[in-house]
Design an enzyme around this catalytic site. Structure first.
Site, PDB file in Angstrom:
ATOM      1  N   HIS A   1      -6.575   5.481  -4.253  1.00 19.73           N
ATOM      2  CA  HIS A   1      -5.488   4.777  -3.413  1.00 19.73           C
ATOM      3  C   HIS A   1      -3.884   4.505  -5.263  1.00 19.73           C
ATOM      4  O   HIS A   1      -2.954   4.370  -4.724  1.00 19.73           O
ATOM      5  CB  HIS A   1      -5.254   3.013  -3.008  1.00 19.73           C
ATOM      6  CG  HIS A   1      -5.934   3.779  -1.613  1.00 19.73           C
ATOM      7  ND1 HIS A   1      -6.661   3.025  -1.242  1.00 19.73           N
ATOM      8  CD2 HIS A   1      -5.723   4.117  -0.781  1.00 19.73           C
ATOM      9  CE1 HIS A   1      -7.416   2.849   0.199  1.00 19.73           C
ATOM     10  NE2 HIS A   1      -5.999   3.959   0.543  1.00 19.73           N
TER      11      HIS A   1
ATOM     12  N   LYS B   1      -9.544  -0.305  13.688  1.00 17.98           N
ATOM     13  CA  LYS B   1     -10.746  -1.167  13.536  1.00 17.98           C
ATOM     14  C   LYS B   1     -10.782  -2.397  12.596  1.00 17.98           C
ATOM     15  O   LYS B   1      -9.872  -3.365  12.353  1.00 17.98           O
ATOM     16  CB  LYS B   1     -11.693  -0.462  12.287  1.00 17.98           C
ATOM     17  CG  LYS B   1     -11.917   0.784  13.083  1.00 17.98           C
ATOM     18  CD  LYS B   1     -13.484   1.748  12.798  1.00 17.98           C
ATOM     19  CE  LYS B   1     -13.368   2.984  13.510  1.00 17.98           C
ATOM     20  NZ  LYS B   1     -13.651   4.109  12.040  1.00 17.98           N
TER      21      LYS B   1
ATOM     22  N   ARG C   1      -5.856  13.703   0.525  1.00 19.77           N
ATOM     23  CA  ARG C   1      -7.296  13.865  -0.129  1.00 19.77           C
ATOM     24  C   ARG C   1      -7.195  15.689  -0.006  1.00 19.77           C
ATOM     25  O   ARG C   1      -8.227  16.411  -1.233  1.00 19.77           O
ATOM     26  CB  ARG C   1      -8.437  13.225   0.199  1.00 19.77           C
ATOM     27  CG  ARG C   1      -7.975  11.845  -0.838  1.00 19.77           C
ATOM     28  CD  ARG C   1      -8.950  11.088   0.572  1.00 19.77           C
ATOM     29  NE  ARG C   1      -8.366  11.083   1.916  1.00 19.77           N
ATOM     30  CZ  ARG C   1      -9.235  10.213   2.670  1.00 19.77           C
ATOM     31  NH1 ARG C   1      -9.642   9.595   2.908  1.00 19.77           N
ATOM     32  NH2 ARG C   1      -8.761  10.129   4.500  1.00 19.77           N
TER      33      ARG C   1
ATOM     34  N   SER D   1     -12.342   4.705   1.566  1.00 24.28           N
ATOM     35  CA  SER D   1     -12.185   3.016   1.859  1.00 24.28           C
ATOM     36  C   SER D   1     -13.515   2.772   3.030  1.00 24.28           C
ATOM     37  O   SER D   1     -14.637   1.944   2.894  1.00 24.28           O
ATOM     38  CB  SER D   1     -10.824   2.510   2.978  1.00 24.28           C
ATOM     39  OG  SER D   1     -10.101   2.644   1.420  1.00 24.28           O
TER      40      SER D   1
END
Ligand code: PNS
Length: 157
Positions: free
Chosen positions: A17, A41, A90, A127
């Site tokens: 990031h 979540k 990515r 993450s």
């Protein structure tokens, strides 16, 4: 005056990031980071903690603004006067979902998304993997800014 909007969950911010935000920062007068308050979540870090981690990870960026947000991203973009949304990609696996969101956001208010390829050094990084490794006692020091590594140790101790 050009302003970029870098949205995400950032739970926690990773080197991937930070790399994307730093790389685009040179091309805009303002860089606004939007931290979604309640990702799907239960977040490990609160919205306030993630905002503080991002600010502390990039103290050298004087034109950086970091905010928590909830609701539609396009509304946040309008309220903060940003011109384009920036998203890191990515790998090809990111593409379909990111493209769908970019097209929806474009359809909603006309705001465009610019995709930035992640540095290949960080293409495996997420993450969720960082949280998992940290929870299981592995060292995530190479993958996150120092402030994040310290915050993870404190949070999981
Ligand atoms: O870190 P992520 O998971 O890539 O971030 C996703 C995020 C926060 C950018 C996305 O979920 C989002 O924009 N949420 C806000 C709600 C919204 O605007 N939904 C419609 C998107 S097309």
């Amino acid at each position: 005056m050009t302003a970029a909007l870098c949205p995400g969950s950032f739970d926690p911010p990773t080197n991937g990031h930070i790399d994307v935000i730093r790389r685009v920062s040179g091309s805009f007068d303002r860089v606004v980071v939007a931290v979604i308050a309640n990702p799907s979540k239960d977040p490990l870090f609160t919205s306030e903690e993630r905002v503080a981690l991002l600010e502390r990870a990039m103290p050298e960026l004087s034109h950086l603004e970091v905010f928590g947000f909830s609701g539609l991203l396009v509304d946040f973009a309008r309220e903060h006067g940003t011109d384009v949304i920036i998203k890191g990609l990515r790998a090809a696996s990111d593409f379909d979902y990111e493209m769908q969101m970019a097209q929806m956001n474009q359809g909603l208010t006309g705001v465009d998304t610019f995709f930035v390829p992640t540095n290949p050094k960080w293409s495996f990084l997420s993450s969720s993997l960082v949280r998992e490794v940290a929870r299981l006692g592995g060292s995530v020091d190479p993958f996150v800014p120092e402030v994040v590594a310290a915050a993870l140790k404190e949070k999981l101790s």
